[in-house]
Scaffold this motif. Structure first.
Motif, PDB file in Angstrom:
ATOM      1  N   LEU A 222       0.845  -1.200   0.000  1.00  0.00           N
ATOM      2  CA  LEU A 222       0.000   0.000   0.000  1.00  0.00           C
ATOM      3  C   LEU A 222       0.882   1.252   0.000  1.00  0.00           C
ATOM      4  N   ARG A 223       1.434   1.555  -1.130  1.00  0.00           N
ATOM      5  CA  ARG A 223       2.373   2.674  -1.227  1.00  0.00           C
ATOM      6  C   ARG A 223       1.675   4.036  -1.293  1.00  0.00           C
ATOM      7  N   ASN A 224       0.358   4.026  -1.388  1.00  0.00           N
ATOM      8  CA  ASN A 224      -0.401   5.270  -1.539  1.00  0.00           C
ATOM      9  C   ASN A 224      -1.052   5.714  -0.230  1.00  0.00           C
ATOM     10  N   THR A 225      -0.588   5.201   0.897  1.00  0.00           N
ATOM     11  CA  THR A 225      -1.229   5.516   2.172  1.00  0.00           C
ATOM     12  C   THR A 225      -0.344   6.404   3.044  1.00  0.00           C
ATOM     13  N   GLU A 226      -1.000   7.175   3.898  1.00  0.00           N
ATOM     14  CA  GLU A 226      -0.325   7.874   4.993  1.00  0.00           C
ATOM     15  C   GLU A 226      -1.124   7.577   6.252  1.00  0.00           C
ATOM     16  N   VAL A 227      -0.436   7.569   7.389  1.00  0.00           N
ATOM     17  CA  VAL A 227      -1.080   7.172   8.631  1.00  0.00           C
ATOM     18  C   VAL A 227      -1.461   8.388   9.468  1.00  0.00           C
ATOM     19  N   LYS A 228      -2.616   8.283  10.122  1.00  0.00           N
ATOM     20  CA  LYS A 228      -3.058   9.275  11.099  1.00  0.00           C
ATOM     21  C   LYS A 228      -3.330   8.524  12.395  1.00  0.00           C
ATOM     22  N   THR A 229      -2.601   8.832  13.455  1.00  0.00           N
ATOM     23  CA  THR A 229      -2.765   8.096  14.710  1.00  0.00           C
ATOM     24  C   THR A 229      -3.960   8.642  15.488  1.00  0.00           C
ATOM     25  N   LEU A 230      -4.832   7.711  15.891  1.00  0.00           N
ATOM     26  CA  LEU A 230      -6.019   8.041  16.671  1.00  0.00           C
ATOM     27  C   LEU A 230      -6.205   6.987  17.743  1.00  0.00           C
ATOM     28  N   ASN A 231      -6.628   7.401  18.928  1.00  0.00           N
ATOM     29  CA  ASN A 231      -6.909   6.438  19.974  1.00  0.00           C
ATOM     30  C   ASN A 231      -8.084   5.552  19.583  1.00  0.00           C
ATOM     31  N   ILE A 232      -8.122   4.360  20.157  1.00  0.00           N
ATOM     32  CA  ILE A 232      -9.173   3.396  19.859  1.00  0.00           C
ATOM     33  C   ILE A 232     -10.540   4.022  20.123  1.00  0.00           C
ATOM     34  N   GLY A 233     -11.446   3.885  19.153  1.00  0.00           N
ATOM     35  CA  GLY A 233     -12.794   4.424  19.260  1.00  0.00           C
ATOM     36  C   GLY A 233     -13.000   5.701  18.476  1.00  0.00           C
ATOM     37  N   LEU A 234     -11.921   6.475  18.271  1.00  0.00           N
ATOM     38  CA  LEU A 234     -12.048   7.739  17.563  1.00  0.00           C
ATOM     39  C   LEU A 234     -12.047   7.574  16.049  1.00  0.00           C
ATOM     40  N   GLN A 235     -11.699   6.383  15.568  1.00  0.00           N
ATOM     41  CA  GLN A 235     -11.585   6.198  14.123  1.00  0.00           C
ATOM     42  C   GLN A 235     -12.937   6.277  13.410  1.00  0.00           C
ATOM     43  N   TYR A 236     -14.012   5.936  14.114  1.00  0.00           N
ATOM     44  CA  TYR A 236     -15.325   5.950  13.459  1.00  0.00           C
ATOM     45  C   TYR A 236     -15.783   7.381  13.178  1.00  0.00           C
ATOM     46  N   SER A 237     -15.605   8.259  14.136  1.00  0.00           N
ATOM     47  CA  SER A 237     -15.940   9.664  13.908  1.00  0.00           C
ATOM     48  C   SER A 237     -15.081  10.248  12.794  1.00  0.00           C
ATOM     49  N   ALA A 238     -13.818   9.857  12.764  1.00  0.00           N
ATOM     50  CA  ALA A 238     -12.919  10.347  11.713  1.00  0.00           C
ATOM     51  C   ALA A 238     -13.366   9.863  10.334  1.00  0.00           C
ATOM     52  N   LEU A 239     -13.824   8.625  10.250  1.00  0.00           N
ATOM     53  CA  LEU A 239     -14.365   8.113   8.990  1.00  0.00           C
ATOM     54  C   LEU A 239     -15.627   8.878   8.602  1.00  0.00           C
ATOM     55  N   ASP A 240     -16.515   9.087   9.576  1.00  0.00           N
ATOM     56  CA  ASP A 240     -17.784   9.764   9.308  1.00  0.00           C
ATOM     57  C   ASP A 240     -17.583  11.181   8.797  1.00  0.00           C
ATOM     58  N   HIS A 241     -16.560  11.856   9.296  1.00  0.00           N
ATOM     59  CA  HIS A 241     -16.328  13.253   8.933  1.00  0.00           C
ATOM     60  C   HIS A 241     -15.295  13.423   7.823  1.00  0.00           C
ATOM     61  N   GLY A 242     -14.884  12.319   7.207  1.00  0.00           N
ATOM     62  CA  GLY A 242     -13.969  12.397   6.080  1.00  0.00           C
ATOM     63  C   GLY A 242     -12.557  12.774   6.445  1.00  0.00           C
ATOM     64  N   GLN A 243     -12.210  12.648   7.721  1.00  0.00           N
ATOM     65  CA  GLN A 243     -10.848  12.980   8.149  1.00  0.00           C
ATOM     66  C   GLN A 243      -9.859  11.872   7.807  1.00  0.00           C
ATOM     67  N   VAL A 244     -10.358  10.654   7.669  1.00  0.00           N
ATOM     68  CA  VAL A 244      -9.560   9.521   7.205  1.00  0.00           C
ATOM     69  C   VAL A 244     -10.393   8.743   6.193  1.00  0.00           C
ATOM     70  N   ASP A 245      -9.721   7.945   5.385  1.00  0.00           N
ATOM     71  CA  ASP A 245     -10.398   7.156   4.354  1.00  0.00           C
ATOM     72  C   ASP A 245     -10.580   5.702   4.753  1.00  0.00           C
ATOM     73  N   ALA A 246      -9.680   5.198   5.596  1.00  0.00           N
ATOM     74  CA  ALA A 246      -9.720   3.806   6.042  1.00  0.00           C
ATOM     75  C   ALA A 246      -9.215   3.771   7.476  1.00  0.00           C
ATOM     76  N   ALA A 247      -9.580   2.705   8.186  1.00  0.00           N
ATOM     77  CA  ALA A 247      -9.196   2.654   9.599  1.00  0.00           C
ATOM     78  C   ALA A 247      -9.056   1.218  10.066  1.00  0.00           C
ATOM     79  N   ASP A 248      -8.157   1.031  11.013  1.00  0.00           N
ATOM     80  CA  ASP A 248      -8.038  -0.232  11.734  1.00  0.00           C
ATOM     81  C   ASP A 248      -9.179  -0.272  12.750  1.00  0.00           C
ATOM     82  N   VAL A 249     -10.045  -1.276  12.626  1.00  0.00           N
ATOM     83  CA  VAL A 249     -11.173  -1.435  13.546  1.00  0.00           C
ATOM     84  C   VAL A 249     -11.127  -2.839  14.132  1.00  0.00           C
ATOM     85  N   PHE A 250     -11.979  -3.098  15.118  1.00  0.00           N
ATOM     86  CA  PHE A 250     -12.106  -4.424  15.703  1.00  0.00           C
ATOM     87  C   PHE A 250     -13.451  -5.022  15.305  1.00  0.00           C
TER      88      PHE A 250
END
Length: 290
Positions: free
Chosen positions: A176-204
């Motif tokens: 995945l050479r086209n990615t950059e990482v944004k560090t977020l605490n567990i649970g915050l990734q869903y809001s970030a996805l909803d608001h377009g702040q990230v495109d993909a996320a590590d979830v459980f």
């Protein structure tokens, strides 16, 4: 990380005498909702059965809580079978089944003076989640398909950047050479996805947010995240000290932990805002363990 280290440093050693003559059992839990709930389930079920128990939550990442166990600062903690192999044993080959994963994880722990009790029915695997619109736009069905997007901002929790299950290894495995990482605490990734702040996320996979159908999980075609049933990891001496009934209590709790049950308990804490202790009490009562 500093807070986690401080919490470990503040743990009292195991082995203090309990009123019944057995040492007090110190249960550890990592720093997210599911672990808090399961730690409470173990604590309350054992206390209801007459054991002297303490619970230490928020100990930290796998390596930190493993260090607390091997140094004798805690007696046991709930761990995921694939994590044992990939993070602690540093194995790079993924076993072909959940049963094989557990067998190899237990063998590894036995070689360190530890052991594992039988695993739960449920698994909590990491997965890559995206919004359905993003998946449709680029035709995403698998993690490898992320290469089709011109640029992907990927949400990862801070403790999982490096290591066998971490972001950097995921990027390497799937090219995945086209990615950059944004560090977020567990649970915050869903809001970030909803608001377009990230495109993909590590979830459980047991996250309660996934039940709404607002997110698409991409297939892990390389089995990067492996099999992740949960099982108690404990020092062998604990079973001898506490007697045969001790493992029976934990096994009875774990047998009840299905995907649906765990997801609902996680939801009760994260969405309904009930305390993990309250959720555990209700679950044990409903299943005749109080």
């Amino acid at each position: 990380m500093l807070l986690a280290l401080a919490s470990v440093a503040g743990l009292s050693g195991c082995g203090a005498a309990a009123p019944g003559g057995r040492p007090t059992v110190v249960i550890g839990a990592k720093e997210f909702t599911e672990q808090w709930v399961i730690g409470e389930l173990y604590k309350q079920a054992l206390a209801n059965a007459g054991y002297s128990v303490e619970l230490k939550s928020n100990i930290g990442s796998t390596n930190i809580i493993d260090g607390a166990l091997t140094s004798g600062q805690i007696s046991l903690y709930p761990e995921y079978t694939g994590v044992v192999l990939q993070v602690l044993a540093k194995q790079t080959t993924i076993p072909g089944s959940a049963a094989e994963t557990f067998r190899k994880a237990k063998a590894f722990q036995e070689g360190r003076g530890l052991t594992m009790l039988p695993p739960t029915p449920f698994q909590n695997r990491d997965a890559v989640g995206v919004k359905p619109a993003f998946a449709r736009k680029y035709g995403l069905r698998t993690i490898a398909d992320l290469r089709r997007a011109p640029h992907v901002v990927f949400a990862e929790y801070p403790d999982n950047l490096a290591g066998a299950l971490g972001y950097h290894q995921l990027v390497k495995t799937y090219h995945l050479r086209n990615t950059e990482v944004k560090t977020l605490n567990i649970g915050l990734q869903y809001s970030a996805l909803d608001h377009g702040q990230v495109d993909a996320a590590d979830v459980f996979t047991t996250d309660p947010q996934l039940a709404r159908g607002d997110y698409t999980l991409l297939d892990d075609t390389k089995s990067f995240y492996g099999y992740q049933n949960l099982a108690p990891v404990l020092r062998k001496g604990v079973l001898k000290e506490q007697g045969p009934g001790f493992a029976k209590v934990l096994n009875r709790v774990d047998a009840l932990l299905t995907d649906k049950a765990v997801r609902e308990m996680n939801r009760a804490v994260d969405a309904v805002r009930l305390a993990p202790s309250e959720v555990a009490t209700d679950f044990l009562r409903a299943n005749g363990m109080t």
